[in-house]
Write a protein that holds these residues in place. Structure first.
Motif, PDB file in Angstrom:
ATOM      1  N   UNK A   1     -65.444  52.292  22.279  1.00 21.05           N
ATOM      2  CA  UNK A   1     -64.478  51.357  23.210  1.00 21.05           C
ATOM      3  C   UNK A   1     -64.961  51.636  24.525  1.00 21.05           C
ATOM      4  N   UNK A   2     -64.924  53.192  24.671  1.00 19.04           N
ATOM      5  CA  UNK A   2     -65.184  53.606  25.913  1.00 19.04           C
ATOM      6  C   UNK A   2     -66.508  53.009  26.593  1.00 19.04           C
ATOM      7  N   UNK A   3     -67.443  52.935  25.743  1.00 21.18           N
ATOM      8  CA  UNK A   3     -68.976  52.242  26.305  1.00 21.18           C
ATOM      9  C   UNK A   3     -68.736  51.163  27.042  1.00 21.18           C
ATOM     10  N   UNK A   4     -67.560  50.383  26.854  1.00 25.27           N
ATOM     11  CA  UNK A   4     -67.540  49.139  27.780  1.00 25.27           C
ATOM     12  C   UNK A   4     -67.182  49.379  29.222  1.00 25.27           C
ATOM     13  N   UNK A   5     -66.857  50.644  29.711  1.00 23.50           N
ATOM     14  CA  UNK A   5     -66.679  50.920  31.091  1.00 23.50           C
ATOM     15  C   UNK A   5     -65.225  50.603  31.630  1.00 23.50           C
ATOM     16  N   UNK A   6     -64.276  50.132  30.589  1.00 32.38           N
ATOM     17  CA  UNK A   6     -63.096  49.590  30.998  1.00 32.38           C
ATOM     18  C   UNK A   6     -62.078  50.420  30.940  1.00 32.38           C
ATOM     19  N   UNK A   7     -60.993  50.406  30.179  1.00 32.92           N
ATOM     20  CA  UNK A   7     -60.024  51.243  29.788  1.00 32.92           C
ATOM     21  C   UNK A   7     -60.404  52.569  29.064  1.00 32.92           C
ATOM     22  N   UNK A   8     -59.809  53.746  29.637  1.00 29.86           N
ATOM     23  CA  UNK A   8     -60.263  54.777  28.932  1.00 29.86           C
ATOM     24  C   UNK A   8     -59.618  55.024  27.829  1.00 29.86           C
ATOM     25  N   UNK A   9     -60.170  55.374  26.602  1.00 32.12           N
ATOM     26  CA  UNK A   9     -59.530  55.861  25.259  1.00 32.12           C
ATOM     27  C   UNK A   9     -59.828  57.144  24.991  1.00 32.12           C
ATOM     28  N   UNK A  10     -58.460  57.848  24.507  1.00 30.29           N
ATOM     29  CA  UNK A  10     -58.578  59.036  23.870  1.00 30.29           C
ATOM     30  C   UNK A  10     -58.051  59.153  22.449  1.00 30.29           C
ATOM     31  N   UNK A  11     -58.059  60.213  22.047  1.00 33.69           N
ATOM     32  CA  UNK A  11     -57.359  60.539  20.625  1.00 33.69           C
ATOM     33  C   UNK A  11     -56.150  60.647  20.745  1.00 33.69           C
TER      34      UNK A  11
END
Length: 418
Positions: free
Chosen positions: A392-402
């Motif tokens: 999901x982070x590879x899109x360069x959009x919203x940051x996603x964490x655990x």
């Protein structure tokens, strides 16, 4: 479904299992309605029912073609179809049997063999993966887009974990699988889990000899290599299990789904069958442990300040482990608001190494998932699997964490639970 397995198929170790699964399918097609690849491609052979027919044909002695391999390769192994199926068809087990037979009877083109072998050996070895990731970060601009987008521009860092001396006072102990790519791509996840466990009076017993869970090998035409990794992990964990470890905790739901299957996958191995069943019985996703603790009484938690959170529930959490809604419930208990996520049952396209072997499909699924997650304008997006997080982070959009990092962010540094 009537079956007539070939003589060769009848000699397979899992022949009886395959026949039982095939006969359970009633051709209803409900599975296609929730299959991500069928929804995107609209081809019957890119849905579970079509793939079941392909596996049935090859087990009945029909030739294995490139078409057979292509449609089985396109399956995400998300197991959404199993959640949907009214007959309880164990599709993922049949897929494993079918893929193994295809691998035995065909030879992939050289480029595919090299890619799969490279992914198997790089991803499953933490030290090698860390070195390659560092080199990739240096040469990031020159890499192909599909690979470049997976490499964070900066090396992520982790806050300190509680030391063994600090946690020695805890009578409760758990094991925690460190994972293969997570120490390099998201090192703060396990560190955050260890800090939260410490506040809950739970110590983490190190098991440095435990490595990759084996799922990567197992799902990349190397099933025996995957099972051998499972055996090594069992050996690494066994002393702590005998010493009373109450659980083997997985912070990556993909690893958890696979470790919970050790008992089934190693049931024919007389040396490991009993131990594997014991390991699977002790395996817990992180949320299973955290949800059972008295979080509301943990006065070391600061208020959540009514933040709105979008949670991406990985397929390995909701369909494989059947733990959908558990993380959301924990976050709600801690005071977070949850935004709605349309089509939350659908895969994000990560699926282990799928985003590298089937990049076009994976990218479509990723962008669809991000559209759904971002619609509610959340303050943060969290997930429960490092593969989903990275994809999901590879899109360069919203940051996603655990999600455990969100819980960890509420801990005040100067208080401890009695």
């Amino acid at each position: 479904m009537q079956t007539n397995l070939s003589e060769a198929a009848q000699s397979l170790e899992r022949a009886e299992e395959a026949e039982s699964i095939l006969r359970a399918c009633v051709h209803c097609g409900f599975c296609n309605a929730t299959c991500p690849t069928y929804q995107l491609l609209g081809n019957e052979l890119d849905g579970p029912r079509g793939r079941i027919y392909l596996i049935k044909q090859l087990l009945e002695g029909e030739p294995v073609t490139e078409k057979t391999q292509l449609h089985l390769d396109r399956c995400l192994s998300c197991r959404n179809c199993e959640t949907t199926c009214p007959s309880g068809v164990r599709y993922h087990a049949l897929l494993d049997i079918g893929r193994a037979e295809v691998a035995r009877r065909t030879v992939r083109p050289a480029r595919e063999r090299w890619l799969r072998a490279g992914l198997r050996h790089a991803v499953s070895r933490p030290a090698l993966f860390a070195a390659l990731l560092g080199a990739g970060r240096v040469a990031r601009a020159a890499l192909p887009e599909t690979l470049r987008d997976k490499i964070p521009a900066r090396a992520p860092v982790a806050s300190p974990r509680p030391s063994m001396q600090q946690t020695a006072r805890h009578t409760r102990r758990v094991l925690m699988l460190e994972g293969c790519v997570q120490p390099s791509l998201a090192p703060n996840t396990n560190a955050a889990a260890a800090r939260v466990f410490d506040r809950l009076g739970i110590g983490v017993t190190p098991a440095p000899q435990a490595g990759c869970c084996g799922a990567n090998d197992y799902h990349m035409d190397a099933q025996e290599a995957g099972l051998q990794r499972a055996r090594r992990n069992i050996d690494a964990w066994w002393p702590a299990i005998e010493a009373g470890a109450e659980a083997i905790v997985m912070t990556a739901s993909g690893c958890g789904a696979f470790v919970k299957e050790y008992g089934d996958l190693l049931r024919f191995d007389p040396a490991y069958a009993d131990k594997a069943r014991r390991v699977s019985a002790l395996a817990r996703d992180l949320v299973e442990v955290i949800a059972a603790e008295p979080l509301e009484q943990l006065n070391a938690l600061a208020p959540a300040a009514a933040k709105q959170i979008a949670f991406h529930c990985p397929c390995t959490l909701q369909h494989a482990q059947r733990l959908g809604g558990k993380v959301e419930a924990v976050l709600a208990r801690l005071g977070f608001g949850l935004t709605g996520v349309a089509n939350a049952h659908l895969c994000c396209g990560s699926a282990g190494t799928y985003s590298l072997t089937q990049p076009e499909i994976a990218k479509q699924l990723r962008d669809n998932k991000l559209d759904a997650l971002e619609t509610g304008r959340p303050d943060a997006i969290v997930t429960a699997n490092v593969g989903c997080q990275t994809h999901l982070n590879s899109a360069g959009r919203s940051n996603v964490t655990h999600w455990i990092e969100l819980v960890d962010s509420l801990l005040t540094p100067d208080q401890e639970m009695n």
